[in-house]
Scaffold this motif. Sequence first.
Motif, PDB file in Angstrom:
ATOM      1  N   GLY A   1       0.894  -1.261   0.065  1.00 52.21           N
ATOM      2  CA  GLY A   1       0.193   0.021   0.097  1.00 52.21           C
ATOM      3  C   GLY A   1       0.813   1.303  -0.067  1.00 52.21           C
TER       4      GLY A   1
ATOM      5  N   GLY B   1      -0.095   4.718  -0.413  1.00 58.77           N
ATOM      6  CA  GLY B   1      -1.115   5.850  -0.620  1.00 58.77           C
ATOM      7  C   GLY B   1      -0.641   6.792   0.329  1.00 58.77           C
ATOM      8  N   LYS B   2      -1.925   7.602   1.297  1.00 57.50           N
ATOM      9  CA  LYS B   2      -1.406   8.713   1.710  1.00 57.50           C
ATOM     10  C   LYS B   2      -0.464   8.175   2.926  1.00 57.50           C
ATOM     11  CE  LYS B   2      -6.039   9.447   2.243  1.00 57.50           C
ATOM     12  NZ  LYS B   2      -6.535   8.861   0.850  1.00 57.50           N
TER      13      LYS B   2
ATOM     14  N   LYS C   1       4.219  -1.614  -2.834  1.00 53.93           N
ATOM     15  CA  LYS C   1       3.020  -2.320  -3.730  1.00 53.93           C
ATOM     16  C   LYS C   1       1.925  -1.567  -3.678  1.00 53.93           C
ATOM     17  CE  LYS C   1       0.753  -6.069  -4.963  1.00 53.93           C
ATOM     18  NZ  LYS C   1      -0.074  -5.508  -5.993  1.00 53.93           N
ATOM     19  N   ASP C   2       1.425  -1.220  -4.860  1.00 57.90           N
ATOM     20  CA  ASP C   2       0.187  -0.497  -5.253  1.00 57.90           C
ATOM     21  C   ASP C   2      -1.061  -1.645  -5.842  1.00 57.90           C
ATOM     22  OD1 ASP C   2       0.676  -0.710  -7.606  1.00 57.90           O
ATOM     23  OD2 ASP C   2       1.047   1.573  -7.987  1.00 57.90           O
TER      24      ASP C   2
ATOM     25  N   SER D   1      -2.948  -0.538   3.229  1.00 56.05           N
ATOM     26  CA  SER D   1      -3.685  -0.595   2.040  1.00 56.05           C
ATOM     27  C   SER D   1      -5.172  -0.258   1.690  1.00 56.05           C
ATOM     28  CB  SER D   1      -3.232  -1.971   1.174  1.00 56.05           C
ATOM     29  OG  SER D   1      -3.875  -2.984   1.885  1.00 56.05           O
TER      30      SER D   1
ATOM     31  N   ASN E   1      -2.279  -9.371   0.895  1.00 55.08           N
ATOM     32  CA  ASN E   1      -0.894  -8.582   1.233  1.00 55.08           C
ATOM     33  C   ASN E   1      -0.318  -9.324   2.207  1.00 55.08           C
ATOM     34  OD1 ASN E   1      -1.050  -6.644  -0.751  1.00 55.08           O
ATOM     35  ND2 ASN E   1      -1.704  -4.991   0.500  1.00 55.08           N
TER      36      ASN E   1
ATOM     37  N   GLY F   1      -1.963  -1.828   9.607  1.00 53.78           N
ATOM     38  CA  GLY F   1      -2.629  -0.934   9.931  1.00 53.78           C
ATOM     39  C   GLY F   1      -4.115  -0.782   9.135  1.00 53.78           C
ATOM     40  N   THR F   2      -4.032  -1.408   8.045  1.00 59.29           N
ATOM     41  CA  THR F   2      -5.273  -1.442   7.329  1.00 59.29           C
ATOM     42  C   THR F   2      -6.422  -1.774   7.989  1.00 59.29           C
ATOM     43  OG1 THR F   2      -4.113  -2.073   5.464  1.00 59.29           O
ATOM     44  CG2 THR F   2      -6.404  -2.122   5.157  1.00 59.29           C
TER      45      THR F   2
ATOM     46  N   SER G   1      -3.095  -3.346  14.080  1.00 55.38           N
ATOM     47  CA  SER G   1      -3.509  -2.450  15.036  1.00 55.38           C
ATOM     48  C   SER G   1      -4.413  -1.445  14.232  1.00 55.38           C
ATOM     49  CB  SER G   1      -2.454  -1.827  15.887  1.00 55.38           C
ATOM     50  OG  SER G   1      -3.286  -0.696  16.683  1.00 55.38           O
ATOM     51  N   SER G   2      -5.838  -0.968  15.075  1.00 51.74           N
ATOM     52  CA  SER G   2      -6.391  -0.093  13.987  1.00 51.74           C
ATOM     53  C   SER G   2      -5.708   1.295  14.121  1.00 51.74           C
ATOM     54  CB  SER G   2      -7.932   0.031  14.956  1.00 51.74           C
ATOM     55  OG  SER G   2      -7.522   0.306  16.118  1.00 51.74           O
TER      56      SER G   2
ATOM     57  N   PHE H   1      -1.849   3.176  15.338  1.00 53.96           N
ATOM     58  CA  PHE H   1      -0.459   2.797  15.740  1.00 53.96           C
ATOM     59  C   PHE H   1       0.148   3.958  16.353  1.00 53.96           C
ATOM     60  CE2 PHE H   1      -0.571  -0.810  12.715  1.00 53.96           C
ATOM     61  CZ  PHE H   1       0.266  -1.684  13.276  1.00 53.96           C
TER      62      PHE H   1
ATOM     63  N   LYS I   1     -12.225   8.150   3.071  1.00 53.11           N
ATOM     64  CA  LYS I   1     -12.067   6.804   3.810  1.00 53.11           C
ATOM     65  C   LYS I   1     -13.124   6.075   3.320  1.00 53.11           C
ATOM     66  CE  LYS I   1     -11.641   5.361   8.468  1.00 53.11           C
ATOM     67  NZ  LYS I   1     -10.636   4.364   8.464  1.00 53.11           N
TER      68      LYS I   1
ATOM     69  N   ASP J   1     -14.030   2.692   4.982  1.00 52.90           N
ATOM     70  CA  ASP J   1     -14.843   2.145   5.990  1.00 52.90           C
ATOM     71  C   ASP J   1     -15.107   2.959   7.224  1.00 52.90           C
ATOM     72  OD1 ASP J   1     -11.907   2.628   6.613  1.00 52.90           O
ATOM     73  OD2 ASP J   1     -12.051   1.352   8.316  1.00 52.90           O
TER      74      ASP J   1
ATOM     75  N   ARG K   1      -0.977  12.755   9.997  1.00 52.53           N
ATOM     76  CA  ARG K   1      -0.873  11.293   9.903  1.00 52.53           C
ATOM     77  C   ARG K   1       0.673  10.749  10.568  1.00 52.53           C
ATOM     78  NH1 ARG K   1      -3.681  12.650   5.516  1.00 52.53           N
ATOM     79  NH2 ARG K   1      -5.880  11.311   5.256  1.00 52.53           N
TER      80      ARG K   1
ATOM     81  N   PHE L   1       0.597   8.146  13.359  1.00 53.19           N
ATOM     82  CA  PHE L   1       0.355   6.702  12.904  1.00 53.19           C
ATOM     83  C   PHE L   1       1.522   6.127  12.090  1.00 53.19           C
ATOM     84  CE2 PHE L   1      -3.896   9.039  11.510  1.00 53.19           C
ATOM     85  CZ  PHE L   1      -4.288   9.015  12.643  1.00 53.19           C
TER      86      PHE L   1
HETATM   87  N1  LIG Z   1      -3.847   1.828  11.981  1.00 55.97           N
HETATM   88  C1  LIG Z   1      -3.660   2.940  11.925  1.00 55.97           C
HETATM   89  O1  LIG Z   1      -2.813   3.656  12.763  1.00 55.97           O
HETATM   90  C2  LIG Z   1      -3.935   3.499  10.597  1.00 55.97           C
HETATM   91  C3  LIG Z   1      -4.624   2.891   9.783  1.00 55.97           C
HETATM   92  N2  LIG Z   1      -4.996   3.454   8.512  1.00 55.97           N
HETATM   93  C4  LIG Z   1      -5.674   2.661   7.493  1.00 55.97           C
HETATM   94  O2  LIG Z   1      -4.745   2.347   6.630  1.00 55.97           O
HETATM   95  C5  LIG Z   1      -5.446   2.075   5.214  1.00 55.97           C
HETATM   96  C6  LIG Z   1      -4.684   3.050   4.197  1.00 55.97           C
HETATM   97  O3  LIG Z   1      -4.925   4.410   4.421  1.00 55.97           O
HETATM   98  P1  LIG Z   1      -4.523   5.521   3.097  1.00 55.97           P
HETATM   99  O4  LIG Z   1      -3.255   5.479   2.998  1.00 55.97           O
HETATM  100  O5  LIG Z   1      -5.025   6.661   4.085  1.00 55.97           O
HETATM  101  O6  LIG Z   1      -5.343   5.177   2.178  1.00 55.97           O
HETATM  102  P2  LIG Z   1      -5.050   5.402   0.642  1.00 55.97           P
HETATM  103  O7  LIG Z   1      -6.182   5.183  -0.114  1.00 55.97           O
HETATM  104  O8  LIG Z   1      -4.307   6.785   0.644  1.00 55.97           O
HETATM  105  O9  LIG Z   1      -4.136   4.098   0.027  1.00 55.97           O
HETATM  106  C7  LIG Z   1      -4.448   2.982  -0.084  1.00 55.97           C
HETATM  107  C8  LIG Z   1      -3.172   2.393  -0.834  1.00 55.97           C
HETATM  108  O10 LIG Z   1      -3.657   1.026  -1.188  1.00 55.97           O
HETATM  109  C9  LIG Z   1      -3.377   0.925  -2.385  1.00 55.97           C
HETATM  110  N3  LIG Z   1      -3.944  -0.399  -3.026  1.00 55.97           N
HETATM  111  C10 LIG Z   1      -5.157  -0.767  -3.635  1.00 55.97           C
HETATM  112  N4  LIG Z   1      -5.178  -2.006  -3.983  1.00 55.97           N
HETATM  113  C11 LIG Z   1      -3.971  -2.508  -3.531  1.00 55.97           C
HETATM  114  C12 LIG Z   1      -3.396  -3.981  -3.503  1.00 55.97           C
HETATM  115  N5  LIG Z   1      -3.999  -4.927  -4.058  1.00 55.97           N
HETATM  116  N6  LIG Z   1      -2.189  -4.232  -3.080  1.00 55.97           N
HETATM  117  C13 LIG Z   1      -1.646  -3.096  -2.322  1.00 55.97           C
HETATM  118  N7  LIG Z   1      -1.848  -1.984  -2.161  1.00 55.97           N
HETATM  119  C14 LIG Z   1      -3.197  -1.726  -2.791  1.00 55.97           C
HETATM  120  C15 LIG Z   1      -3.854   1.756  -3.352  1.00 55.97           C
HETATM  121  O11 LIG Z   1      -3.132   1.916  -4.524  1.00 55.97           O
HETATM  122  P3  LIG Z   1      -3.524   2.861  -5.671  1.00 55.97           P
HETATM  123  O12 LIG Z   1      -3.083   4.100  -5.386  1.00 55.97           O
HETATM  124  O13 LIG Z   1      -2.967   2.122  -6.967  1.00 55.97           O
HETATM  125  O14 LIG Z   1      -5.138   2.732  -5.890  1.00 55.97           O
HETATM  126  C16 LIG Z   1      -3.389   3.092  -2.489  1.00 55.97           C
HETATM  127  O15 LIG Z   1      -2.138   3.533  -2.774  1.00 55.97           O
HETATM  128  C17 LIG Z   1      -6.871   2.358   5.440  1.00 55.97           C
HETATM  129  O16 LIG Z   1      -7.577   1.006   5.619  1.00 55.97           O
HETATM  130  C18 LIG Z   1      -6.838   3.114   6.857  1.00 55.97           C
HETATM  131  O17 LIG Z   1      -8.293   3.112   7.511  1.00 55.97           O
HETATM  132  C19 LIG Z   1      -4.862   4.995   8.322  1.00 55.97           C
HETATM  133  C20 LIG Z   1      -4.152   5.592   9.126  1.00 55.97           C
HETATM  134  C21 LIG Z   1      -3.789   5.117  10.454  1.00 55.97           C
END
Ligand SMILES: NC(=O)C1=CN([C@@H]2O[C@H](COP(=O)(O)OP(=O)(O)OC[C@H]3O[C@@H](n4cnc5c(N)ncnc54)[C@H](OP(=O)(O)O)[C@@H]3O)[C@@H](O)[C@H]2O)C=CC1
Length: 232
Positions: A7, A9-10, A30-31, A49, A57, A71-72, A96-97, A99, A135, A137, A203, A206
């Motif tokens: 993952g 992303g952000k 990995k995206d 992710s 993953n 963290g997903t 962990s929900s 971190f 978000k 979920d 962020r 986290f």
């Molecule tokens: N536990 C914690 O402390 C925290 C948990 N979270 C959780 O973390 C998760 C990610 O948050 P955030 O970064 O904001 O979300 P984003 O949407 O910004 O990033 C998600 C990433 O996952 C990628 N992705 C999609 N499909 C796959 C795949 N098959 N394999 C690998 N990666 C993939 C996306 O790729 P693409 O860019 O190609 O679409 C994107 O880059 C969420 O579930 C959020 O709730 C968030 C903050 C703190």
Amino acid sequence: MKIALLGYGKMGKVIERIALERGHEIVLKKDEFNTYDGLSTAAVAIDFSVPTAAVNNISAAFNSGVPVVSGTTGWLEHYDEMIALCKEKNGGFISSSNFSLGVNIFFGLNEYLAKLMAPFDSYNVSMEEIHHIHKLDAPSGTAISLAQGVIENSSYDSWALDETKENTIRIEAKRIGEVPGTHTVNYDSAIDSIEIKHTAHNREGFALGAVIAAEWLAGKQGIFTMKDVLNL
Ligand SMILES: NC(=O)C1=CN([C@@H]2O[C@H](COP(=O)(O)OP(=O)(O)OC[C@H]3O[C@@H](n4cnc5c(N)ncnc54)[C@H](OP(=O)(O)O)[C@@H]3O)[C@@H](O)[C@H]2O)C=CC1
Ligand SMILES: O=C(O)C1=N[C@H](C(=O)O)C[C@H](O)C1
């Protein structure tokens, strides 16, 4: 230490910056579209992710012998499968929900308050979580963890999104602008209210917590929590 980012992303991007600042090397980003090339060379994988990708993953990492920090949120229905796979592969796992250090302290405060409030049925507990509009979920994983903390320490036996029912914790999920994550636990009676609240300003917490968890997990086997990492 070599880190695979599952993952990118952000969160993945903030984790990358903090990991590089702490002297680590990123061997995979990995995206949705690329492969797991490089995963098996990592000392640890960090999964932030999407709910639909987390199981693939995490499984890919365990099957490659790489411990996982996950963290997903939003994939809890598959949690037991991942625990079973981790045990089968003698892997290492921290999920962990949330971190951040602040939220993990807040989890403790929430459990303590739930114990204090348990004898007083004139108070009703409810929760509110506010997050950015991207978000996927609801309610947040953190709100679910907070609800579990109350359920384990009181006569409440379940939680429900936007629903008021007997012995059930009502959780309200709001999606506003770019809010990083705000959680409030409220005990309300006809006479007064008691409220505890955690507000993430960005962020960083986290991401730093996830990198610290990865440093702690590398080379270990077993299933751990942030309580183990932070000695809480
Ligand atoms: N536990 C914690 O402390 C925290 C948990 N979270 C959780 O973390 C998760 C990610 O948050 P955030 O970064 O904001 O979300 P984003 O949407 O910004 O990033 C998600 C990433 O996952 C990628 N992705 C999609 N499909 C796959 C795949 N098959 N394999 C690998 N990666 C993939 C996306 O790729 P693409 O860019 O190609 O679409 C994107 O880059 C969420 O579930 C959020 O709730 C968030 C903050 C703190
Ligand atoms: O999606 C987010 O952004 C966040 N998700 C986590 C959750 O679902 O609790 C943690 C944090 O609140 C940010």
